[in-house]
Design a protein around this motif. Structure first.
Motif, PDB file in Angstrom:
ATOM      1  N   ASP A  26       0.829  -1.211   0.000  1.00  0.00           N
ATOM      2  CA  ASP A  26       0.000   0.000   0.000  1.00  0.00           C
ATOM      3  C   ASP A  26       0.864   1.262   0.000  1.00  0.00           C
ATOM      4  N   GLU A  27       2.090   1.157  -0.517  1.00  0.00           N
ATOM      5  CA  GLU A  27       3.023   2.282  -0.479  1.00  0.00           C
ATOM      6  C   GLU A  27       3.651   2.517  -1.843  1.00  0.00           C
ATOM      7  N   LEU A  28       3.865   3.777  -2.153  1.00  0.00           N
ATOM      8  CA  LEU A  28       4.605   4.162  -3.346  1.00  0.00           C
ATOM      9  C   LEU A  28       6.061   4.370  -2.929  1.00  0.00           C
ATOM     10  N   ARG A  29       6.979   3.849  -3.717  1.00  0.00           N
ATOM     11  CA  ARG A  29       8.404   3.988  -3.409  1.00  0.00           C
ATOM     12  C   ARG A  29       9.150   4.503  -4.625  1.00  0.00           C
ATOM     13  N   ARG A  30      10.140   5.340  -4.357  1.00  0.00           N
ATOM     14  CA  ARG A  30      11.030   5.845  -5.406  1.00  0.00           C
ATOM     15  C   ARG A  30      12.323   5.058  -5.309  1.00  0.00           C
ATOM     16  N   VAL A  31      12.708   4.418  -6.422  1.00  0.00           N
ATOM     17  CA  VAL A  31      13.927   3.610  -6.461  1.00  0.00           C
ATOM     18  C   VAL A  31      14.900   4.307  -7.408  1.00  0.00           C
ATOM     19  N   PRO A  32      15.892   5.004  -6.870  1.00  0.00           N
ATOM     20  CA  PRO A  32      16.864   5.661  -7.736  1.00  0.00           C
ATOM     21  C   PRO A  32      17.682   4.615  -8.501  1.00  0.00           C
ATOM     22  N   VAL A  33      17.885   4.846  -9.778  1.00  0.00           N
ATOM     23  CA  VAL A  33      18.690   3.949 -10.592  1.00  0.00           C
ATOM     24  C   VAL A  33      20.153   4.181 -10.214  1.00  0.00           C
ATOM     25  N   GLY A  34      20.886   3.116 -10.008  1.00  0.00           N
ATOM     26  CA  GLY A  34      22.292   3.251  -9.663  1.00  0.00           C
ATOM     27  C   GLY A  34      22.619   2.825  -8.250  1.00  0.00           C
ATOM     28  N   GLY A  35      21.631   2.325  -7.504  1.00  0.00           N
ATOM     29  CA  GLY A  35      21.920   1.745  -6.208  1.00  0.00           C
ATOM     30  C   GLY A  35      21.716   2.620  -4.993  1.00  0.00           C
ATOM     31  N   ALA A  36      21.223   3.828  -5.138  1.00  0.00           N
ATOM     32  CA  ALA A  36      20.950   4.663  -3.960  1.00  0.00           C
ATOM     33  C   ALA A  36      19.800   4.049  -3.164  1.00  0.00           C
ATOM     34  N   ALA A  37      19.608   4.510  -1.948  1.00  0.00           N
ATOM     35  CA  ALA A  37      18.584   3.961  -1.053  1.00  0.00           C
ATOM     36  C   ALA A  37      17.174   4.170  -1.618  1.00  0.00           C
ATOM     37  N   ILE A  38      16.327   3.174  -1.424  1.00  0.00           N
ATOM     38  CA  ILE A  38      14.918   3.259  -1.814  1.00  0.00           C
ATOM     39  C   ILE A  38      14.231   4.267  -0.897  1.00  0.00           C
ATOM     40  N   GLU A  39      13.421   5.134  -1.481  1.00  0.00           N
ATOM     41  CA  GLU A  39      12.770   6.200  -0.732  1.00  0.00           C
ATOM     42  C   GLU A  39      11.265   5.967  -0.686  1.00  0.00           C
ATOM     43  N   PRO A  40      10.696   5.678   0.507  1.00  0.00           N
ATOM     44  CA  PRO A  40       9.239   5.569   0.600  1.00  0.00           C
ATOM     45  C   PRO A  40       8.600   6.938   0.374  1.00  0.00           C
ATOM     46  N   MET A  41       7.453   6.924  -0.272  1.00  0.00           N
ATOM     47  CA  MET A  41       6.708   8.157  -0.527  1.00  0.00           C
ATOM     48  C   MET A  41       5.332   8.015   0.117  1.00  0.00           C
ATOM     49  N   PRO A  42       5.212   8.336   1.413  1.00  0.00           N
ATOM     50  CA  PRO A  42       3.924   8.186   2.099  1.00  0.00           C
ATOM     51  C   PRO A  42       2.847   9.054   1.438  1.00  0.00           C
ATOM     52  N   LEU A  43       1.713   8.459   1.174  1.00  0.00           N
ATOM     53  CA  LEU A  43       0.593   9.172   0.559  1.00  0.00           C
ATOM     54  C   LEU A  43      -0.631   9.042   1.456  1.00  0.00           C
ATOM     55  N   PRO A  44      -1.561   9.987   1.391  1.00  0.00           N
ATOM     56  CA  PRO A  44      -2.773   9.905   2.209  1.00  0.00           C
ATOM     57  C   PRO A  44      -3.844   8.992   1.617  1.00  0.00           C
ATOM     58  N   PHE A  45      -3.447   8.126   0.696  1.00  0.00           N
ATOM     59  CA  PHE A  45      -4.354   7.168   0.065  1.00  0.00           C
ATOM     60  C   PHE A  45      -3.531   5.948  -0.336  1.00  0.00           C
ATOM     61  N   THR A  46      -4.211   4.865  -0.687  1.00  0.00           N
ATOM     62  CA  THR A  46      -3.522   3.649  -1.135  1.00  0.00           C
ATOM     63  C   THR A  46      -3.383   3.694  -2.655  1.00  0.00           C
TER      64      THR A  46
END
Length: 85
Positions: A26-46
């Motif tokens: 139920d979460e959107l995540r940003r995955v930078p190309v090149g191996g940087a840390a995955i960044e959760p993107m909390p949203l007020p909806f699913t």
């Protein structure tokens, strides 16, 4: 919206190729190309689907629990606007 969105069934590639946006549970995540840390993107909806605008200025995210489409800032993860369907 101008141009076709880039969409891969719950995943979307940023127009510049620098990040992949993925719906995980139920979460959107940003995955930078090149191996940087995955960044959760909390949203007020699913989120149920994610698309990128060709301009790279917003994500188009559909909500699982209602008939809305949200424009989301691809860096900050904030909802810029919502559209009722």
């Amino acid at each position: 919206l101008e141009g076709p969105p880039t969409h891969l069934d719950g995943r979307a590639l940023s127009p510049d190729g620098a990040a992949i946006y993925v719906i995980a549970g139920d979460e959107l995540r940003r995955v930078p190309v090149g191996g940087a840390a995955i960044e959760p993107m909390p949203l007020p909806f699913t989120p149920s689907q994610v698309f990128t605008r060709p301009q790279g200025d917003a994500l188009v995210v559909t909500a699982a629990e209602n008939a809305k489409v949200h424009l989301v800032d691809p860096v900050e993860g904030t909802v810029l606007s919502s559209i009722d369907l």
